[in-house]
Design a protein around this motif. Structure first.
Motif, PDB file in Angstrom:
ATOM      1  N   LEU A 162       0.816  -1.211   0.000  1.00  0.00           N
ATOM      2  CA  LEU A 162       0.000   0.000   0.000  1.00  0.00           C
ATOM      3  C   LEU A 162       0.851   1.263   0.000  1.00  0.00           C
ATOM      4  O   LEU A 162       0.314   2.367  -0.020  1.00  0.00           O
ATOM      5  N   GLY A 163       2.169   1.109   0.023  1.00  0.00           N
ATOM      6  CA  GLY A 163       3.062   2.269  -0.046  1.00  0.00           C
ATOM      7  C   GLY A 163       3.122   3.082   1.228  1.00  0.00           C
ATOM      8  O   GLY A 163       3.378   4.285   1.187  1.00  0.00           O
ATOM      9  N   LEU A 164       2.903   2.435   2.381  1.00  0.00           N
ATOM     10  CA  LEU A 164       2.867   3.138   3.663  1.00  0.00           C
ATOM     11  C   LEU A 164       4.206   3.015   4.394  1.00  0.00           C
ATOM     12  O   LEU A 164       4.713   1.916   4.595  1.00  0.00           O
ATOM     13  N   ASN A 165       4.766   4.139   4.795  1.00  0.00           N
ATOM     14  CA  ASN A 165       5.983   4.145   5.601  1.00  0.00           C
ATOM     15  C   ASN A 165       5.684   3.899   7.070  1.00  0.00           C
ATOM     16  O   ASN A 165       6.563   3.488   7.829  1.00  0.00           O
ATOM     17  N   PHE A 166       4.455   4.191   7.470  1.00  0.00           N
ATOM     18  CA  PHE A 166       4.025   4.061   8.862  1.00  0.00           C
ATOM     19  C   PHE A 166       2.634   3.453   8.838  1.00  0.00           C
ATOM     20  O   PHE A 166       1.703   4.043   8.292  1.00  0.00           O
ATOM     21  N   ALA A 167       2.486   2.253   9.399  1.00  0.00           N
ATOM     22  CA  ALA A 167       1.210   1.553   9.285  1.00  0.00           C
ATOM     23  C   ALA A 167       0.979   0.632  10.464  1.00  0.00           C
ATOM     24  O   ALA A 167       1.924   0.077  11.043  1.00  0.00           O
ATOM     25  N   GLY A 168      -0.289   0.467  10.812  1.00  0.00           N
ATOM     26  CA  GLY A 168      -0.705  -0.548  11.755  1.00  0.00           C
ATOM     27  C   GLY A 168      -1.358  -1.672  10.972  1.00  0.00           C
ATOM     28  O   GLY A 168      -2.410  -1.467  10.364  1.00  0.00           O
ATOM     29  N   VAL A 169      -0.722  -2.812  10.915  1.00  0.00           N
ATOM     30  CA  VAL A 169      -1.245  -3.945  10.151  1.00  0.00           C
ATOM     31  C   VAL A 169      -1.877  -4.927  11.124  1.00  0.00           C
ATOM     32  O   VAL A 169      -1.204  -5.452  12.023  1.00  0.00           O
ATOM     33  N   ASP A 170      -3.172  -5.165  10.956  1.00  0.00           N
ATOM     34  CA  ASP A 170      -3.902  -6.088  11.824  1.00  0.00           C
ATOM     35  C   ASP A 170      -3.981  -7.452  11.158  1.00  0.00           C
ATOM     36  O   ASP A 170      -4.434  -7.568  10.009  1.00  0.00           O
ATOM     37  N   ILE A 171      -3.522  -8.472  11.867  1.00  0.00           N
ATOM     38  CA  ILE A 171      -3.539  -9.826  11.317  1.00  0.00           C
ATOM     39  C   ILE A 171      -4.273 -10.765  12.277  1.00  0.00           C
ATOM     40  O   ILE A 171      -4.340 -10.516  13.485  1.00  0.00           O
TER      41      ILE A 171
ATOM     42  N   SER B  56       9.395   7.761  18.772  1.00  0.00           N
ATOM     43  CA  SER B  56      10.754   8.191  18.413  1.00  0.00           C
ATOM     44  C   SER B  56      11.241   7.472  17.165  1.00  0.00           C
ATOM     45  O   SER B  56      12.032   8.025  16.390  1.00  0.00           O
ATOM     46  N   ASN B  57      10.785   6.227  16.945  1.00  0.00           N
ATOM     47  CA  ASN B  57      11.137   5.518  15.714  1.00  0.00           C
ATOM     48  C   ASN B  57      10.595   6.250  14.486  1.00  0.00           C
ATOM     49  O   ASN B  57      11.250   6.297  13.436  1.00  0.00           O
ATOM     50  N   VAL B  58       9.389   6.786  14.603  1.00  0.00           N
ATOM     51  CA  VAL B  58       8.793   7.526  13.485  1.00  0.00           C
ATOM     52  C   VAL B  58       9.593   8.791  13.202  1.00  0.00           C
ATOM     53  O   VAL B  58       9.911   9.099  12.046  1.00  0.00           O
ATOM     54  N   ILE B  59       9.929   9.523  14.253  1.00  0.00           N
ATOM     55  CA  ILE B  59      10.695  10.767  14.062  1.00  0.00           C
ATOM     56  C   ILE B  59      12.070  10.466  13.481  1.00  0.00           C
ATOM     57  O   ILE B  59      12.560  11.187  12.597  1.00  0.00           O
ATOM     58  N   ARG B  60      12.696   9.377  13.934  1.00  0.00           N
ATOM     59  CA  ARG B  60      14.007   9.011  13.375  1.00  0.00           C
ATOM     60  C   ARG B  60      13.889   8.634  11.902  1.00  0.00           C
ATOM     61  O   ARG B  60      14.784   8.939  11.105  1.00  0.00           O
ATOM     62  N   LEU B  61      12.791   7.975  11.522  1.00  0.00           N
ATOM     63  CA  LEU B  61      12.579   7.658  10.113  1.00  0.00           C
ATOM     64  C   LEU B  61      12.498   8.941   9.286  1.00  0.00           C
ATOM     65  O   LEU B  61      13.092   9.034   8.202  1.00  0.00           O
ATOM     66  N   ILE B  62      11.774   9.931   9.799  1.00  0.00           N
ATOM     67  CA  ILE B  62      11.665  11.209   9.091  1.00  0.00           C
ATOM     68  C   ILE B  62      13.048  11.841   8.948  1.00  0.00           C
ATOM     69  O   ILE B  62      13.409  12.348   7.875  1.00  0.00           O
TER      70      ILE B  62
END
Length: 461
Positions: free
Chosen positions: A400-409, A440-446
């Motif tokens: 889906l081209g998402l850099n940040f996602a919550g995947v429910d399985i 903080s992982n999200v901010i570091r990715l940015i």
């Protein structure tokens, strides 16, 4: 009549006004306009004389060789690549030096990091007295990337980023965490209400205005767009992209994740396992629709449902048919989905950041409830994922081209299956359950994706 310039299918050239003494280019008679590799494209200047600044790595084999270029913008135009994709690109004009010939050419800026050549030389750059000989290469004198040793270039430096947090709920846990961690890491974070943005659509210098003022340039945007604002929120994000900002999740990817039918089709086409699903809009043959999924029990969902609302469990085929007839009267799109009984009212939320699962939790529904959403009273605990669960979560976010996602399985008897992919996952539940600072992982990715180019106008170092 001038002297004919002979070119092979690949040639060395220089772009002296951009400070690029050596570029290896592919000569392409099928392309009209030339294209140059560019990263971190930033527009600046006023409407009358817009400019653009960008980073280039001229040597594909040496990513440490970097150079920052600045040029006036002459246009922005849609360019369709050889694979059929259309992209809105900045167009600059600069001098090209090849052999003993110097000529002003137009160049579009695009990311070519996956290409073998950092530049494509189109036919508009050839001139009247140019002959391309496709079975030869390097007819003109060869250059070397060693020439960059004597070039002074603005090297990337660590500096504060200007981040836009796009949300209508600044006081919820996720919004406060993004603002808090972003500022703790030294960045400027502006919290912007999506619904109060309005846009100036202009080819060379697009703008976004907010409460009567023009918004400045932002390095990156963190979209927290509610379901009711999806369409307008994506339009605002597209405008931020047009102004040169990097979006944590691109607008097209957010749109795909919010469109349950499209999302399921994309995941299915990628071979990603899901519960058997049927989609409909007021079908006449109710029995056939339910029969596509099975004899029961089945789950019925309105496509606009969020946080478990508009989701109903039918224990039998007859009950499912009655619910389908009721949904038909709503004149709404909905899905009928296989109920994975062995999941026992639980699902697993995998938080994927930058193509990697950084945290996971298992959500268990309350007794007598099959929906495990925390908003509906579900309980969460940390869980160690299997290799297959990690793999399917990463694959779903990537598709889906998402850099940040919550995947429910769901943990089915046949292995993990993807239930849903959320492009704006909440942080509270998973941070508390996992004990990890995933914000903080999200901010570091940015920080990693937005290459810092030194002090920018309007940003204090």
């Amino acid at each position: 009549m001038g002297e004919t310039l002979e070119l092979g299918w690949e040639e060395w050239l220089a772009l002296p006004d951009l400070g690029l003494p050596a570029i290896k280019a592919k000569v392409d008679t099928g392309a009209k306009t030339s294209a140059l590799h560019a990263e971190v494209i930033e527009s600046f200047g006023d409407t009358a004389s817009p400019k653009v600044r960008f980073l280039i790595r001229p040597d594909p084999d040496n990513p440490k060789l970097e150079h920052v270029c600045t040029a006036p913008v002459v246009d922005r135009r849609d360019v369709t690549s050889s694979n059929g994709q259309t992209e809105l690109r900045y167009v600059i004009a600069t001098d090209m030096l090849i052999g003993g010939m110097r000529r002003s050419i137009e160049i579009t800026l695009t990311n070519r990091e996956t290409m073998a050549y950092r530049m494509l030389l189109g036919r508009s750059a050839f001139g009247d007295y140019t002959a391309v000989i496709p079975d030869r290469s390097f007819i003109q004198p060869k250059l070397s990337f060693d020439l960059y040793d004597s070039v002074k270039s603005l090297k990337p430096k660590t500096r504060p980023l200007r981040l836009a947090l796009l949300t209508r709920e600044p006081d919820n846990y996720s919004s406060k965490r993004f603002a808090e961690i972003g500022r703790e890491r030294g960045h400027l974070v502006d919290v912007i209400n999506t619904s109060r943005c309005y846009m100036k659509i202009e080819a060379r210098a697009p703008e976004i205005h907010y409460d009567g003022k023009k918004l400045p340039f932002y390095d990156a945007v963190i979209p927290r767009i509610g379901a009711s604002m999806t369409n307008y929120g994506m339009a605002v994000l597209r405008q931020f992209e047009a102004m040169g900002a990097w979006c944590l999740n691109p607008p097209s990817s957010i749109g795909a994740s919010r469109d349950k039918l499209l999302a399921h089709q994309l995941l299915s086409n990628a071979g990603i396992a899901m519960p058997v699903t049927a989609f409909a809009h007021s079908p006449k043959d109710t029995k056939d629709l339910v029969g596509l999924v099975g004899s029961g029990p089945v789950v019925l969902k309105l496509l606009e449902s969020t946080q478990g609302r508009g989701v109903v469990l039918a224990d039998t085929k007859k009950a499912a048919e009655s619910l389908v007839d009721a949904f038909r009267g709503l004149d709404a799109n909905f899905l009928v989905q296989e109920f994975v009984k062995e999941a026992a009212g639980a699902d697993v939320r995998c938080l994927v950041i930058g193509g990697r699962v950084v945290a996971a939790m298992k959500r268990q529904a309350q007794e007598g409830e099959f929906r495990s959403n925390l908003h509906r009273g579900g309980e969460a605990r940390s869980i160690k994922l299997t290799a297959d669960e990690r793999k399917i979560a990463v694959a779903a976010a990537k598709r889906l081209g998402l850099n940040f996602a919550g995947v429910d399985i769901l943990q089915s008897k046949n292995g993990p299956v993807v239930l849903e992919v959320n492009s704006s996952p909440g942080l509270e539940g998973i941070e508390k359950a996992s004990g990890k600072n995933v914000t903080s992982n999200v901010i570091r990715l940015i920080e990693q994706r937005v290459r810092t180019l030194g002090k920018r106008r309007g940003v204090s170092a």
